[in-house]
Design a protein around this motif. Structure first.
Motif, short mmCIF file in Angstrom:
data_model
loop_
_atom_site.label_atom_id
_atom_site.label_comp_id
_atom_site.label_asym_id
_atom_site.label_seq_id
_atom_site.Cartn_x
_atom_site.Cartn_y
_atom_site.Cartn_z
N VAL A 1 70.91 25.99 -27.91
CA VAL A 1 70.83 24.80 -28.76
C VAL A 1 70.99 25.26 -30.20
N VAL A 2 72.00 24.70 -30.90
CA VAL A 2 72.21 25.08 -32.31
C VAL A 2 71.50 24.04 -33.18
N GLY A 3 70.43 24.47 -33.87
CA GLY A 3 69.71 23.56 -34.76
C GLY A 3 68.37 23.12 -34.21
N ALA A 4 67.32 23.32 -35.03
CA ALA A 4 65.96 22.94 -34.61
C ALA A 4 65.47 21.74 -35.40
N GLY A 5 66.30 20.69 -35.44
CA GLY A 5 65.85 19.40 -35.97
C GLY A 5 65.26 18.60 -34.82
N PRO A 6 64.95 17.31 -35.03
CA PRO A 6 64.37 16.51 -33.94
C PRO A 6 65.23 16.48 -32.69
N VAL B 1 66.92 28.28 -28.86
CA VAL B 1 67.25 27.44 -30.01
C VAL B 1 67.52 28.37 -31.19
N LEU B 2 68.68 28.19 -31.84
CA LEU B 2 69.01 29.00 -33.02
C LEU B 2 68.95 28.11 -34.25
N GLU B 3 68.08 28.46 -35.21
CA GLU B 3 67.88 27.64 -36.41
C GLU B 3 68.17 28.49 -37.64
N ASP C 1 55.94 13.58 -43.08
CA ASP C 1 56.52 14.77 -43.70
C ASP C 1 57.39 15.47 -42.64
N ARG C 2 58.64 15.73 -42.96
CA ARG C 2 59.54 16.32 -41.97
C ARG C 2 59.09 17.72 -41.55
N LYS C 3 58.41 18.44 -42.46
CA LYS C 3 57.97 19.80 -42.08
C LYS C 3 56.84 19.69 -41.04
N GLY D 1 75.14 21.15 -29.57
CA GLY D 1 75.24 21.09 -31.03
C GLY D 1 74.24 20.07 -31.54
N ALA D 2 73.15 20.59 -32.12
CA ALA D 2 72.10 19.72 -32.68
C ALA D 2 71.94 20.10 -34.15
N ASP D 3 73.09 20.45 -34.74
CA ASP D 3 73.05 21.04 -36.08
C ASP D 3 73.38 20.06 -37.20
N MET E 1 74.12 14.08 -46.36
CA MET E 1 74.99 13.10 -45.72
C MET E 1 74.36 12.61 -44.42
N ILE E 2 74.72 11.40 -44.04
CA ILE E 2 74.19 10.85 -42.79
C ILE E 2 75.39 10.46 -41.93
N ARG E 3 75.64 11.24 -40.88
CA ARG E 3 76.85 11.01 -40.09
C ARG E 3 76.61 9.93 -39.05
N GLY F 1 70.84 4.06 -42.03
CA GLY F 1 70.75 5.51 -42.27
C GLY F 1 69.67 6.15 -41.43
N GLU F 2 68.97 5.33 -40.63
CA GLU F 2 67.90 5.86 -39.76
C GLU F 2 68.53 6.79 -38.71
N GLY F 3 67.88 7.93 -38.45
CA GLY F 3 68.50 8.85 -37.50
C GLY F 3 67.53 9.65 -36.65
N ILE F 4 66.24 9.70 -37.05
CA ILE F 4 65.28 10.55 -36.33
C ILE F 4 65.13 10.07 -34.88
N TYR F 5 64.93 8.77 -34.73
CA TYR F 5 64.72 8.19 -33.39
C TYR F 5 65.93 8.45 -32.48
N PHE F 6 67.13 8.19 -33.03
CA PHE F 6 68.34 8.35 -32.23
C PHE F 6 68.58 9.83 -31.90
N ALA F 7 68.16 10.70 -32.80
CA ALA F 7 68.29 12.14 -32.55
C ALA F 7 67.42 12.53 -31.35
N ILE F 8 66.18 12.06 -31.35
CA ILE F 8 65.25 12.41 -30.26
C ILE F 8 65.75 11.83 -28.93
C1 LIG Z 1 68.35 11.42 -48.01
C2 LIG Z 1 68.15 11.11 -46.54
C3 LIG Z 1 67.10 10.26 -46.15
C4 LIG Z 1 66.90 9.97 -44.80
N1 LIG Z 1 65.82 9.18 -44.45
C5 LIG Z 1 65.59 8.90 -43.13
C6 LIG Z 1 64.46 8.12 -42.74
O1 LIG Z 1 63.67 7.69 -43.59
N2 LIG Z 1 64.26 7.87 -41.42
C7 LIG Z 1 65.13 8.34 -40.46
O2 LIG Z 1 64.90 8.08 -39.27
N3 LIG Z 1 66.20 9.09 -40.81
C8 LIG Z 1 66.45 9.38 -42.11
N4 LIG Z 1 67.52 10.16 -42.47
C9 LIG Z 1 68.39 10.67 -41.38
C10 LIG Z 1 67.69 11.81 -40.65
O3 LIG Z 1 67.30 12.79 -41.57
C11 LIG Z 1 68.62 12.41 -39.60
O4 LIG Z 1 69.23 11.39 -38.86
C12 LIG Z 1 67.86 13.34 -38.65
O5 LIG Z 1 67.29 14.41 -39.33
C13 LIG Z 1 68.83 13.85 -37.58
O6 LIG Z 1 68.18 14.82 -36.80
P1 LIG Z 1 69.04 16.00 -36.12
O7 LIG Z 1 68.09 16.78 -35.33
O8 LIG Z 1 70.24 15.43 -35.49
O9 LIG Z 1 69.58 16.85 -37.37
P2 LIG Z 1 68.78 17.61 -38.52
O10 LIG Z 1 67.45 17.04 -38.74
O11 LIG Z 1 69.72 17.64 -39.67
O12 LIG Z 1 68.60 19.07 -37.96
C14 LIG Z 1 69.69 19.95 -37.83
C15 LIG Z 1 69.16 21.37 -37.86
O13 LIG Z 1 70.25 22.27 -37.61
C16 LIG Z 1 70.14 23.37 -38.48
N5 LIG Z 1 71.50 23.94 -38.61
C17 LIG Z 1 72.57 23.41 -39.23
N6 LIG Z 1 73.64 24.22 -39.10
C18 LIG Z 1 73.22 25.29 -38.39
C19 LIG Z 1 73.88 26.46 -37.91
N7 LIG Z 1 75.18 26.70 -38.17
N8 LIG Z 1 73.14 27.36 -37.22
C20 LIG Z 1 71.83 27.14 -36.94
N9 LIG Z 1 71.16 26.04 -37.36
C21 LIG Z 1 71.86 25.11 -38.07
C22 LIG Z 1 69.59 22.77 -39.77
O14 LIG Z 1 68.98 23.76 -40.60
C23 LIG Z 1 68.59 21.76 -39.21
O15 LIG Z 1 67.31 22.30 -39.05
C24 LIG Z 1 67.77 10.49 -43.81
C25 LIG Z 1 68.83 11.33 -44.19
C26 LIG Z 1 69.02 11.64 -45.54
C27 LIG Z 1 70.16 12.56 -45.94
#
Ligand SMILES: Cc1cc2nc3c(=O)[nH]c(=O)nc-3n(C[C@H](O)[C@H](O)[C@H](O)COP(=O)(O)OP(=O)(O)OC[C@H]3O[C@@H](n4cnc5c(N)ncnc54)[C@H](O)[C@@H]3O)c2cc1C
Length: 337
Positions: free
Chosen positions: A8-13, A31-33, A90-92, A137-139, A233-235, A261-268
């Motif tokens: 898994v590339v990326g340790a986001g939600p 998981v590679l972060e 807090d995201r952390k 790809g969770a990056d 950016m929010i893709r 721009g919401e994305g945390i829920y859809f990511a999980i």
């Molecule tokens: C300014 C802003 C405000 C936002 N506010 C909200 C909000 O209030 N509520 C909400 O639900 N959503 C919000 N979002 C959207 C939300 O942050 C994302 O939709 C969510 O974080 C997506 O989760 P993810 O796990 O897909 O990706 P991410 O959270 O982006 O995690 C991806 C991970 O992959 C890692 N990574 C990237 N490239 C590599 C690589 N090459 N090798 C290893 N690791 C890598 C990154 O370091 C990161 O830890 C906001 C976005 C922005 C930009």
């Protein structure tokens, strides 16, 4: 070369939930972060009730809100309910909690491990070559995995935020098409700090122009002099999530909402579905079907707003006016829950 069932590339939600779910089915998961800590992501941290239905404990939230104040050029309205329906986190804190769940389930997580190359059956991270049966790809929005699959589309929103220590008590949203285009600005208080931000569609407003507008808008509310302007950016452009033995989840797949721009829920949710699909080929990705249905409606509204500015301005004023009614505001809240 070390071999895993799933890398898994990326340790986001998205990546953490996917790896937790995969590990629970007995798969050997890595998981590679790239970062040195979890959750160091530019984000406002707004969470709705549906996030807690996925098992995130509400006790790790920063603040809970029973109302949101909506501002348009002509009105100020409160959307409110008896119980809290939106919160900030807090995201952390979220990242640390989710990483603990994934590790408890048996996933191996390596921090400071940026994936630089993707080949047919292995990835390269630093000096390591790691073989995979499945790659996820969770990056995030700038995904290297997505790029390696050949996608170079520009379907994303640009976003900026300041993290200020100035105290704000209410969650607030600001719509002003003339200034921000088909996006909005926000104030999301976290208690110890506040996220003040803006997002709008990349095709409708230039990044530099949005930044300038945002800076002068913020200056009227608090001093930005010593603060770092964070940009992201929010893709939201979805092109698919399964490509042979490679998968995309979360923002990497374009699952974020083009509307809010919401994305945390859809990511999980997408992380859960992809893990289940890998574990059981007959599994139907119901969560992803749901996300795509929601996105279809939201994308249509956004396309309409992007093309018809005057109509969009009238409709935003109308919806804001109607949301004074508790019944309509409940309908709006239910859409996001
Ligand atoms: C300014 C802003 C405000 C936002 N506010 C909200 C909000 O209030 N509520 C909400 O639900 N959503 C919000 N979002 C959207 C939300 O942050 C994302 O939709 C969510 O974080 C997506 O989760 P993810 O796990 O897909 O990706 P991410 O959270 O982006 O995690 C991806 C991970 O992959 C890692 N990574 C990237 N490239 C590599 C690589 N090459 N090798 C290893 N690791 C890598 C990154 O370091 C990161 O830890 C906001 C976005 C922005 C930009």
């Amino acid at each position: 070369m070390k071999k895993y069932d799933a890398v898994v590339v990326g340790a986001g939600p998205a990546g953490l939930k996917c790896s937790e779910t995969l590990a629970k089915t007995g798969k050997k998961v890595l998981v590679l972060e790239k970062d040195s800590i979890f959750g160091d992501k530019i984000c406002a941290g707004g969470m709705t009730l549906k996030d807690f239905k996925l098992g995130i404990p509400s006790k790790i939230t920063d603040m809970k809100f029973k109302k949101v104040i909506i501002h348009t050029p002509n009105q100020k309205t409160e959307v409110k309910q008896k119980n809290f329906f939106i919160s900030t986190m807090d995201r952390k804190v979220l990242g640390k909690w989710m990483a603990e769940q994934a590790e408890k389930a048996g996933a191996e997580i390596r921090l400071n491990s940026c994936v630089k190359k993707i080949k047919n059956n292995h990835v390269v991270s630093g000096r390591d070559k790691i073989e995979f049966k499945y790659l996820i790809g969770a990056d995030g929005s700038n995904s290297i995995v997505r790029k390696s699959l050949g996608f170079k589309d520009k379907d994303y929103a640009v976003a900026f935020q300041y993290i200020t220590k100035k105290k704000f008590n209410n969650m607030e949203l600001f719509f002003d098409y003339d200034k921000f285009g088909p996006g909005y600005a926000w104030i999301f208080p976290h208690g110890k700090y506040t996220s003040v931000g803006i997002c709008s569609d990349s095709r409708n407003i230039r990044k530099r122009k949005l930044r300038k507008i945002f800076n002068s808008w913020c200056e009227k509310k608090f001093s930005t002099k010593k603060l770092e302007l964070q940009g992201g950016m929010i893709r939201y452009g979805y092109k698919g999530h399964k490509f042979g033995n490679k998968f995309l989840v979360g923002d990497a797949a374009g699952f974020a909402s083009s509307f809010s721009g919401e994305g945390i829920y859809f990511a999980i949710l997408s992380g859960i579905d992809v893990a289940k699909k890998i574990s059981d080929k007959r599994y139907t990705c119901k969560n992803i079907e749901h996300i795509l249905n929601v996105k279809k409606i939201e994308d249509k509204i956004m396309e309409h707003w992007k093309k018809h500015k005057t109509l969009a301005e009238i409709e935003i004023e109308m919806i804001t006016f109607l949301s004074r009614s508790r019944w309509i505001s409940k309908e709006i809240i239910d859409h996001f829950d």
